[in-house]
Structures are given as structure tokens and as C-alpha cells.
Design a protein around this motif. Structure first.
Motif, short mmCIF file in Angstrom:
data_model
loop_
_atom_site.label_atom_id
_atom_site.label_comp_id
_atom_site.label_asym_id
_atom_site.label_seq_id
_atom_site.Cartn_x
_atom_site.Cartn_y
_atom_site.Cartn_z
N PHE A 172 0.82 -1.21 0.00
CA PHE A 172 0.00 0.00 0.00
C PHE A 172 0.86 1.26 0.00
O PHE A 172 0.46 2.30 -0.52
CB PHE A 172 -0.98 0.01 1.18
N ASP A 173 2.06 1.19 0.58
CA ASP A 173 2.99 2.32 0.61
C ASP A 173 4.33 1.84 0.06
O ASP A 173 5.04 1.09 0.72
CB ASP A 173 3.15 2.85 2.03
N LYS A 174 4.66 2.27 -1.13
CA LYS A 174 5.87 1.78 -1.79
C LYS A 174 7.15 2.40 -1.25
O LYS A 174 8.25 2.00 -1.62
CB LYS A 174 5.75 2.00 -3.29
N THR A 175 7.03 3.36 -0.34
CA THR A 175 8.23 3.98 0.25
C THR A 175 8.69 3.27 1.51
O THR A 175 9.78 3.52 1.99
CB THR A 175 7.97 5.47 0.58
N VAL A 176 7.88 2.38 2.06
CA VAL A 176 8.22 1.66 3.29
C VAL A 176 9.32 0.64 3.01
O VAL A 176 9.26 -0.09 2.02
CB VAL A 176 6.98 0.95 3.87
N GLN A 177 10.32 0.60 3.88
CA GLN A 177 11.36 -0.42 3.76
C GLN A 177 10.69 -1.78 3.97
O GLN A 177 10.09 -2.03 5.01
CB GLN A 177 12.45 -0.20 4.80
N CYS A 178 10.82 -2.66 2.97
CA CYS A 178 10.13 -3.94 3.07
C CYS A 178 11.06 -5.13 2.85
O CYS A 178 10.64 -6.27 2.94
CB CYS A 178 8.96 -3.99 2.09
N PHE A 179 12.32 -4.86 2.57
CA PHE A 179 13.30 -5.93 2.38
C PHE A 179 14.43 -5.74 3.40
O PHE A 179 14.98 -4.66 3.53
CB PHE A 179 13.88 -5.89 0.96
N TYR A 180 14.77 -6.81 4.10
CA TYR A 180 15.82 -6.78 5.12
C TYR A 180 16.83 -7.86 4.77
O TYR A 180 16.49 -9.04 4.74
CB TYR A 180 15.22 -7.00 6.51
N MET A 181 18.04 -7.42 4.46
CA MET A 181 19.06 -8.32 3.93
C MET A 181 20.26 -8.35 4.87
O MET A 181 20.84 -7.30 5.16
CB MET A 181 19.48 -7.85 2.54
N GLY A 182 20.61 -9.54 5.37
CA GLY A 182 21.72 -9.69 6.29
C GLY A 182 22.94 -10.29 5.62
O GLY A 182 22.85 -11.37 5.03
N TYR A 183 24.06 -9.58 5.70
CA TYR A 183 25.30 -10.01 5.06
C TYR A 183 26.38 -10.33 6.09
O TYR A 183 26.54 -9.60 7.06
CB TYR A 183 25.83 -8.89 4.15
N VAL A 184 27.12 -11.39 5.81
CA VAL A 184 28.32 -11.73 6.56
C VAL A 184 29.43 -11.84 5.53
O VAL A 184 29.31 -12.62 4.57
CB VAL A 184 28.16 -13.05 7.34
N ASN A 185 30.48 -11.03 5.70
CA ASN A 185 31.58 -11.02 4.72
C ASN A 185 31.07 -10.84 3.29
O ASN A 185 31.47 -11.55 2.37
CB ASN A 185 32.43 -12.29 4.83
N ASP A 186 30.15 -9.92 3.11
CA ASP A 186 29.57 -9.58 1.80
C ASP A 186 28.77 -10.71 1.16
O ASP A 186 28.49 -10.69 -0.03
CB ASP A 186 30.64 -9.07 0.83
N MET A 187 28.41 -11.72 1.95
CA MET A 187 27.55 -12.81 1.45
C MET A 187 26.18 -12.69 2.11
O MET A 187 26.09 -12.57 3.34
CB MET A 187 28.17 -14.16 1.80
N LEU A 188 25.13 -12.73 1.31
CA LEU A 188 23.77 -12.69 1.85
C LEU A 188 23.49 -14.01 2.56
O LEU A 188 23.52 -15.07 1.94
CB LEU A 188 22.76 -12.47 0.73
#
Length: 98
Positions: free
Chosen positions: A42-58
Motif C-alpha cells: 500500500f505504501d511503496k516507500t516503506v522499507q520492506c526488504f531486510y538483507m543480512g550479510y556476513v563477509n559480503d555474502m547474503l
């Protein structure tokens, strides 16, 4: 763990997520792929993806589908070799901090 929280994904990020899903789903025999777009939130400005990286690896990914201002769904996946280390918990905590 480094956390990125975009509201829209790049092609590179999409590829990283698909690769993570492939590894994780093969291990767990799952097929519930994430919807990798914010277009139906409904709101395209909301942060909706959370990506966790260790040593540049997702290693962990959490996404929210938010169709209205009062309901939402959360889908998440963690690389099998990185489970049990609290990475998904960190993404979840960051979600509720924003």
C-alpha cells in the motif's frame, strides 16, 4: 552482520536472494518463493526488504508484504550453514525498530 533495508531491490540483490532461496529450499524441500517487488504494497516507500550479510555474502533475508495499513505478511530465509546464530532474529528486530 551488516543489514541493508531497501524498499526496492536491484537486479544484483534479486539474484542474491534467488541464490539464497535455492540453497535454503534445496535443504528444506520448500517452494514458497518470496515476492521480490514492493509494487503491491500500500505504501511503496516503506522499507520492506531486510538483507543480512556476513563477509559480503547474503546469509539471511526477510521481506514484508504490506497490502494495507493494518495487515502484513513476513517471509524469511536463512542460509543453512548460518542458522542458529541469531541472524534472522536481528533482521526481525530491525523490522520492528523502523
Amino acid at each position: 552482520m551488516r543489514i541493508e533495508m531497501p524498499n526496492k531491490l536491484t537486479e544484483n540483490q534479486i539474484t542474491e536472494i534467488l541464490n539464497l532461496e535455492t540453497v535454503s529450499f534445496g535443504e528444506d524441500v520448500l517452494e514458497n518463493h518470496d515476492f521480490l517487488s514492493n509494487e503491491i504494497n500500500f505504501d511503496k516507500t516503506v522499507q520492506c526488504f531486510y538483507m543480512g550479510y556476513v563477509n559480503d555474502m547474503l546469509v539471511a533475508f526477510l521481506t514484508t508484504f504490506i497490502p494495507t495499513s493494518y495487515e502484513g505478511e513476513i517471509l524469511a530465509v536463512t542460509h543453512p550453514e548460518y542458522r542458529g546464530r541469531g541472524y534472522l532474529k536481528k533482521l526481525h528486530e530491525r523490522l520492528f525498530q523502523t
